[in-house]
Scaffold this motif. Sequence first.
Motif, PDB file in Angstrom:
ATOM      1  N   GLU A   1      49.648 -11.977 105.840  1.00 60.16           N
ATOM      2  CA  GLU A   1      49.504 -11.144 104.658  1.00 60.16           C
ATOM      3  C   GLU A   1      50.780 -10.333 104.458  1.00 60.16           C
ATOM      4  O   GLU A   1      51.391  -9.876 105.428  1.00 60.16           O
ATOM      5  CB  GLU A   1      48.309 -10.213 104.879  1.00 60.16           C
ATOM      6  CG  GLU A   1      47.992  -9.327 103.718  1.00 60.16           C
ATOM      7  CD  GLU A   1      46.806  -8.433 104.036  1.00 60.16           C
ATOM      8  OE1 GLU A   1      46.966  -7.202 103.900  1.00 60.16           O
ATOM      9  OE2 GLU A   1      45.742  -8.944 104.429  1.00 60.16           O
ATOM     10  N   ILE A   2      51.185 -10.176 103.196  1.00 61.76           N
ATOM     11  CA  ILE A   2      52.378  -9.392 102.902  1.00 61.76           C
ATOM     12  C   ILE A   2      52.073  -8.294 101.889  1.00 61.76           C
ATOM     13  O   ILE A   2      51.100  -8.386 101.138  1.00 61.76           O
ATOM     14  CB  ILE A   2      53.534 -10.261 102.356  1.00 61.76           C
ATOM     15  CG1 ILE A   2      53.145 -10.928 101.037  1.00 61.76           C
ATOM     16  CG2 ILE A   2      53.983 -11.277 103.400  1.00 61.76           C
ATOM     17  CD1 ILE A   2      54.317 -11.500 100.261  1.00 61.76           C
ATOM     18  N   THR A   3      52.916  -7.285 101.883  1.00 59.28           N
ATOM     19  CA  THR A   3      52.876  -6.230 100.883  1.00 59.28           C
ATOM     20  C   THR A   3      54.211  -6.242 100.165  1.00 59.28           C
ATOM     21  O   THR A   3      55.260  -6.374 100.793  1.00 59.28           O
ATOM     22  CB  THR A   3      52.644  -4.854 101.535  1.00 59.28           C
ATOM     23  OG1 THR A   3      51.388  -4.874 102.211  1.00 59.28           O
ATOM     24  CG2 THR A   3      52.636  -3.738 100.494  1.00 59.28           C
ATOM     25  N   VAL A   4      54.160  -6.111  98.857  1.00 59.97           N
ATOM     26  CA  VAL A   4      55.371  -6.037  98.048  1.00 59.97           C
ATOM     27  C   VAL A   4      55.427  -4.652  97.425  1.00 59.97           C
ATOM     28  O   VAL A   4      54.435  -4.176  96.862  1.00 59.97           O
ATOM     29  CB  VAL A   4      55.365  -7.105  96.934  1.00 59.97           C
ATOM     30  CG1 VAL A   4      56.579  -6.955  96.024  1.00 59.97           C
ATOM     31  CG2 VAL A   4      55.306  -8.498  97.533  1.00 59.97           C
ATOM     32  N   VAL A   5      56.576  -4.005  97.544  1.00 65.01           N
ATOM     33  CA  VAL A   5      56.825  -2.741  96.856  1.00 65.01           C
ATOM     34  C   VAL A   5      58.028  -2.980  95.953  1.00 65.01           C
ATOM     35  O   VAL A   5      59.109  -3.323  96.433  1.00 65.01           O
ATOM     36  CB  VAL A   5      57.094  -1.583  97.836  1.00 65.01           C
ATOM     37  CG1 VAL A   5      57.417  -0.308  97.076  1.00 65.01           C
ATOM     38  CG2 VAL A   5      55.888  -1.373  98.756  1.00 65.01           C
ATOM     39  N   ALA A   6      57.810  -2.858  94.659  1.00 67.69           N
ATOM     40  CA  ALA A   6      58.872  -3.086  93.685  1.00 67.69           C
ATOM     41  C   ALA A   6      59.012  -1.860  92.797  1.00 67.69           C
ATOM     42  O   ALA A   6      58.011  -1.226  92.445  1.00 67.69           O
ATOM     43  CB  ALA A   6      58.553  -4.308  92.841  1.00 67.69           C
ATOM     44  N   THR A   7      60.246  -1.525  92.463  1.00 66.31           N
ATOM     45  CA  THR A   7      60.488  -0.390  91.579  1.00 66.31           C
ATOM     46  C   THR A   7      61.337  -0.847  90.394  1.00 66.31           C
ATOM     47  O   THR A   7      62.230  -1.684  90.540  1.00 66.31           O
ATOM     48  CB  THR A   7      61.197   0.766  92.308  1.00 66.31           C
ATOM     49  OG1 THR A   7      62.434   0.296  92.837  1.00 66.31           O
ATOM     50  CG2 THR A   7      60.341   1.318  93.433  1.00 66.31           C
ATOM     51  N   ILE A   8      61.003  -0.283  89.238  1.00 64.15           N
ATOM     52  CA  ILE A   8      61.750  -0.562  88.015  1.00 64.15           C
ATOM     53  C   ILE A   8      61.956   0.745  87.261  1.00 64.15           C
ATOM     54  O   ILE A   8      61.246   1.728  87.475  1.00 64.15           O
ATOM     55  CB  ILE A   8      61.027  -1.574  87.100  1.00 64.15           C
ATOM     56  CG1 ILE A   8      59.649  -1.048  86.693  1.00 64.15           C
ATOM     57  CG2 ILE A   8      60.924  -2.937  87.771  1.00 64.15           C
ATOM     58  CD1 ILE A   8      58.941  -1.883  85.644  1.00 64.15           C
ATOM     59  N   LYS A   9      62.933   0.735  86.384  1.00 64.78           N
ATOM     60  CA  LYS A   9      63.197   1.899  85.534  1.00 64.78           C
ATOM     61  C   LYS A   9      63.355   1.393  84.105  1.00 64.78           C
ATOM     62  O   LYS A   9      64.174   0.512  83.839  1.00 64.78           O
ATOM     63  CB  LYS A   9      64.463   2.612  85.992  1.00 64.78           C
ATOM     64  CG  LYS A   9      64.735   3.876  85.236  1.00 64.78           C
ATOM     65  CD  LYS A   9      64.911   5.021  86.182  1.00 64.78           C
ATOM     66  CE  LYS A   9      65.174   6.279  85.390  1.00 64.78           C
ATOM     67  NZ  LYS A   9      65.263   7.427  86.223  1.00 64.78           N
TER      68      LYS A   9
END
Length: 98
Positions: free
Chosen positions: A4-12
């Motif tokens: 299992e993986i977790t993705v943390v993505a940020t955008i502006k």
Amino acid sequence: MAQEITVVATIKARPGKEEEVKALVCACAEASRQEATTLSYLPHQDLDDPAAFVFVERYTSRAALAEHEKTPHFLTMADAFKTLLDGPIQVHILRTLP
């Protein structure tokens, strides 16, 4: 066995494009939650900087993430982001440590 993986993505969002980005993010989130291999998909908007958005997503595996990135809802959002974002997407693909 796949991990299992977790993705943390940020955008502006570009100035003045926050609501357009928010609408795209919410539409993608709703559809993403229906994917069989998506365990969790939670987009967030920064209270102090409404142009900043953070995604916290969980998938059954890295392969599941790759499949998610081929879905129509993801591709629609990614294509629109080309003109709506102020800078590149920052993505971290994480595994839980014991």
